[in-house]
Write a protein that holds these residues in place. Sequence first.
Motif, PDB file in Angstrom:
ATOM      1  N   LEU A 198       0.863  -1.176   0.000  1.00  0.00           N
ATOM      2  CA  LEU A 198       0.000   0.000   0.000  1.00  0.00           C
ATOM      3  C   LEU A 198       0.902   1.229   0.000  1.00  0.00           C
ATOM      4  O   LEU A 198       1.595   1.513   0.980  1.00  0.00           O
ATOM      5  N   THR A 199       0.908   1.931  -1.134  1.00  0.00           N
ATOM      6  CA  THR A 199       1.873   3.014  -1.319  1.00  0.00           C
ATOM      7  C   THR A 199       1.294   4.342  -0.820  1.00  0.00           C
ATOM      8  O   THR A 199       1.059   5.264  -1.606  1.00  0.00           O
ATOM      9  N   ASP A 200       1.106   4.416   0.499  1.00  0.00           N
ATOM     10  CA  ASP A 200       0.635   5.678   1.084  1.00  0.00           C
ATOM     11  C   ASP A 200       1.703   6.768   0.945  1.00  0.00           C
ATOM     12  O   ASP A 200       1.390   7.949   0.839  1.00  0.00           O
ATOM     13  N   ASP A 201       2.979   6.350   0.905  1.00  0.00           N
ATOM     14  CA  ASP A 201       4.059   7.319   0.670  1.00  0.00           C
ATOM     15  C   ASP A 201       3.908   7.964  -0.712  1.00  0.00           C
ATOM     16  O   ASP A 201       4.008   9.180  -0.884  1.00  0.00           O
ATOM     17  N   GLU A 202       3.588   7.143  -1.705  1.00  0.00           N
ATOM     18  CA  GLU A 202       3.389   7.649  -3.072  1.00  0.00           C
ATOM     19  C   GLU A 202       2.263   8.681  -3.104  1.00  0.00           C
ATOM     20  O   GLU A 202       2.404   9.763  -3.692  1.00  0.00           O
ATOM     21  N   LYS A 203       1.159   8.356  -2.459  1.00  0.00           N
ATOM     22  CA  LYS A 203       0.015   9.271  -2.497  1.00  0.00           C
ATOM     23  C   LYS A 203       0.332  10.562  -1.739  1.00  0.00           C
ATOM     24  O   LYS A 203      -0.092  11.642  -2.134  1.00  0.00           O
ATOM     25  N   TYR A 204       1.084  10.444  -0.659  1.00  0.00           N
ATOM     26  CA  TYR A 204       1.511  11.649   0.067  1.00  0.00           C
ATOM     27  C   TYR A 204       2.357  12.539  -0.857  1.00  0.00           C
ATOM     28  O   TYR A 204       2.184  13.757  -0.916  1.00  0.00           O
ATOM     29  N   LEU A 205       3.261  11.916  -1.595  1.00  0.00           N
ATOM     30  CA  LEU A 205       4.150  12.690  -2.469  1.00  0.00           C
ATOM     31  C   LEU A 205       3.416  13.332  -3.645  1.00  0.00           C
ATOM     32  O   LEU A 205       3.767  14.408  -4.099  1.00  0.00           O
ATOM     33  N   TRP A 206       2.405  12.634  -4.150  1.00  0.00           N
ATOM     34  CA  TRP A 206       1.752  13.118  -5.371  1.00  0.00           C
ATOM     35  C   TRP A 206       0.515  13.972  -5.126  1.00  0.00           C
ATOM     36  O   TRP A 206       0.129  14.741  -5.967  1.00  0.00           O
ATOM     37  N   ASP A 276      10.218  18.525 -10.100  1.00  0.00           N
ATOM     38  CA  ASP A 276       9.547  17.530  -9.251  1.00  0.00           C
ATOM     39  C   ASP A 276      10.368  17.314  -7.985  1.00  0.00           C
ATOM     40  O   ASP A 276      11.601  17.331  -8.020  1.00  0.00           O
ATOM     41  N   CYS A 277       9.676  17.092  -6.879  1.00  0.00           N
ATOM     42  CA  CYS A 277      10.404  16.894  -5.616  1.00  0.00           C
ATOM     43  C   CYS A 277      11.205  15.589  -5.686  1.00  0.00           C
ATOM     44  O   CYS A 277      10.855  14.668  -6.427  1.00  0.00           O
ATOM     45  N   LYS A 280       9.507  12.087  -5.363  1.00  0.00           N
ATOM     46  CA  LYS A 280       8.917  11.440  -6.543  1.00  0.00           C
ATOM     47  C   LYS A 280       9.991  10.721  -7.348  1.00  0.00           C
ATOM     48  O   LYS A 280       9.786   9.608  -7.840  1.00  0.00           O
ATOM     49  N   ILE A 281      11.116  11.387  -7.466  1.00  0.00           N
ATOM     50  CA  ILE A 281      12.170  10.861  -8.325  1.00  0.00           C
ATOM     51  C   ILE A 281      12.708   9.533  -7.797  1.00  0.00           C
ATOM     52  O   ILE A 281      13.027   8.626  -8.566  1.00  0.00           O
ATOM     53  N   SER A 282      12.734   9.397  -6.470  1.00  0.00           N
ATOM     54  CA  SER A 282      13.262   8.140  -5.921  1.00  0.00           C
ATOM     55  C   SER A 282      12.171   7.125  -5.629  1.00  0.00           C
ATOM     56  O   SER A 282      12.460   5.965  -5.349  1.00  0.00           O
ATOM     57  N   PHE A 283      10.905   7.536  -5.731  1.00  0.00           N
ATOM     58  CA  PHE A 283       9.834   6.596  -5.388  1.00  0.00           C
ATOM     59  C   PHE A 283       9.815   5.307  -6.227  1.00  0.00           C
ATOM     60  O   PHE A 283       9.549   4.224  -5.689  1.00  0.00           O
ATOM     61  N   PRO A 284      10.087   5.362  -7.527  1.00  0.00           N
ATOM     62  CA  PRO A 284       9.998   4.114  -8.308  1.00  0.00           C
ATOM     63  C   PRO A 284      10.811   2.960  -7.706  1.00  0.00           C
ATOM     64  O   PRO A 284      10.422   1.792  -7.832  1.00  0.00           O
ATOM     65  N   ALA A 285      11.901   3.277  -7.011  1.00  0.00           N
ATOM     66  CA  ALA A 285      12.687   2.207  -6.380  1.00  0.00           C
ATOM     67  C   ALA A 285      11.875   1.508  -5.287  1.00  0.00           C
ATOM     68  O   ALA A 285      12.041   0.308  -5.044  1.00  0.00           O
ATOM     69  N   ILE A 286      10.990   2.269  -4.650  1.00  0.00           N
ATOM     70  CA  ILE A 286      10.175   1.694  -3.556  1.00  0.00           C
ATOM     71  C   ILE A 286       9.096   0.773  -4.115  1.00  0.00           C
ATOM     72  O   ILE A 286       8.784  -0.254  -3.531  1.00  0.00           O
ATOM     73  N   GLN A 287       8.544   1.127  -5.252  1.00  0.00           N
ATOM     74  CA  GLN A 287       7.558   0.220  -5.865  1.00  0.00           C
ATOM     75  C   GLN A 287       8.239  -0.973  -6.546  1.00  0.00           C
ATOM     76  O   GLN A 287       7.646  -2.029  -6.705  1.00  0.00           O
ATOM     77  N   ALA A 288       9.501  -0.796  -6.925  1.00  0.00           N
ATOM     78  CA  ALA A 288      10.210  -1.894  -7.590  1.00  0.00           C
ATOM     79  C   ALA A 288      10.649  -2.962  -6.584  1.00  0.00           C
ATOM     80  O   ALA A 288      10.592  -4.167  -6.876  1.00  0.00           O
ATOM     81  N   ALA A 289      11.086  -2.538  -5.398  1.00  0.00           N
ATOM     82  CA  ALA A 289      11.731  -3.461  -4.449  1.00  0.00           C
ATOM     83  C   ALA A 289      10.925  -4.729  -4.122  1.00  0.00           C
ATOM     84  O   ALA A 289      11.516  -5.818  -4.069  1.00  0.00           O
ATOM     85  N   PRO A 290       9.595  -4.638  -3.921  1.00  0.00           N
ATOM     86  CA  PRO A 290       8.870  -5.873  -3.591  1.00  0.00           C
ATOM     87  C   PRO A 290       8.869  -6.922  -4.716  1.00  0.00           C
ATOM     88  O   PRO A 290       8.414  -8.045  -4.509  1.00  0.00           O
ATOM     89  N   SER A 291       9.395  -6.560  -5.894  1.00  0.00           N
ATOM     90  CA  SER A 291       9.493  -7.536  -6.988  1.00  0.00           C
ATOM     91  C   SER A 291      10.633  -8.523  -6.765  1.00  0.00           C
ATOM     92  O   SER A 291      10.808  -9.447  -7.562  1.00  0.00           O
TER      93      SER A 291
END
Length: 473
Positions: A198-206, A276-277, A280-291
């Motif tokens: 659950l990417t609540d961090d993503e939603k906070y950032l966006w 962009d803050c 956001k720029i580093s967030f994709p690594a957080i969604q990638a890691a659980p893979s």
Amino acid sequence: MSNRQNCDSGCLSPLELYERVTTQGDKVRSLKTAEAPKDEIDTAVKLLLSLKLMYKATTGQDYKAGSPPTDFTPINNAPAITEDDDFVDPWTVQTSSAKGVDYDKLIVRFGSSKIDKELINRIERVTGQKPHHFLRRGIFFSHRDMNQILDAYENKKPFYLYTGRGPSSEAMHVGHLIPFIFTKWLQEVFDIPLVIQLTDDEKYLWKDLTVERAYEYTIENAKDIIACGFDINKTFIFSDLDYLGMSPGFYKNIVKIQKHVTFNQVKGIFGFTDSDCIGKISFPAIQAAPSFSSTFPQIFKGKEDIQCLIPCAIDQDPYFRMTRDVAPRLGYPKPALLHSVFFPALQGAQTKMSASDPNSSIFLADTPKQIKTKINKHAFSGGKDTIEEHRKYGGNCDVDVSYMYLTFFLEDDDKLEQLKQAYTSGALLTGELKKALIETLQPLIAAHQERRKQVTNEMQALAQALIEEDHGE
Ligand code: TRP
């Protein structure tokens, strides 16, 4: 703007192209060693040369054995804009066609593969189960490496499922359930572990949200997700805001990914700009890691090579193209993917729905009466203006939202086909088609609400147990 001219390599990333050239080079060598027929060798050499050319066109560099591409702008990964102006990235989905996005074009653009009859038959053969209606009806329509997963299953090699949700509001609508309903089916069929991010961090950032509010949404959304009925003993659902700070395995993978993806790359993939803050720029690594299985040492006991299968809506693919790009550089297997189409708004298939417009969809908390009123009032109809015309010319299922929703939620193939034929011929009126949808959704949502009520305690216990276990690592 059209990026299609950049796409003649089938939208392979530089790294994927590099790997193809390497594999093809190996093939040519082994054909020569085996003294294969000349025409066979010639064909293989031709393919090798054209792959090398594509590599050069994509990266601007000559292919060099042993040195994979490191820094490049992946022009082929830019947001997908087709000739007809469909636009798809993780935040925006737009099309001018009432039928919705042209998914065949998206497959070409993204360089994924179509889930064709052959693959569906193989899924049926390998699992011994009737394929889910989302597969039979093309709702999950595209994939990457699903055949590898089926090979693993046949060879009794372990793999796991990963999916997620960005909790942008308290209210989830029926469309949000699509990946979860399908993931539940996959978990049942393969009997494997599942992680849900659950990417609540993503939603906070966006979004314009406080951290606290984003976390509250996570808690409410988690109840709806758990109500889908996953195997409690094999499912780990977590909030990024909550869990990341206490999981060394997770954080190690995040920094490994961050070290191997450049700003140029994420700019190319996600369209980030200099303003962009940095979150956001580093967030994709957080969604990638659980893979990667090593992200969850408490579940996979430190194993790094367990392959991951990700069911998701096609707009999430950019994250996982990036993930698949870095995986070999980290020595991890690439995740496989199953992509779904978008769920149409009640007003029509032109856009993805907005959780902030209560009339744009049916919400999981809606009452039977709200369901009925919304469908009758707002569901875009493919019917004709007058009964006489409708009887004469018939309705158009391709643009009719009630029919589209029925393809998602009415499991009975025969009944769906009957409705389609009757509506197309004009025998069935829009009001009657809407009635069929209302009668399908009302019990489905009532049952969901019932299961959700029972979730609270169970959920707390589940999340807690898994996190404590992780502490013990
Ligand atoms: N970014 C996704 C969203 O906004 C949430 C998500 C995180 C996700 N990890 C995922 C979705 C894996 C699908 C698969 O909804």
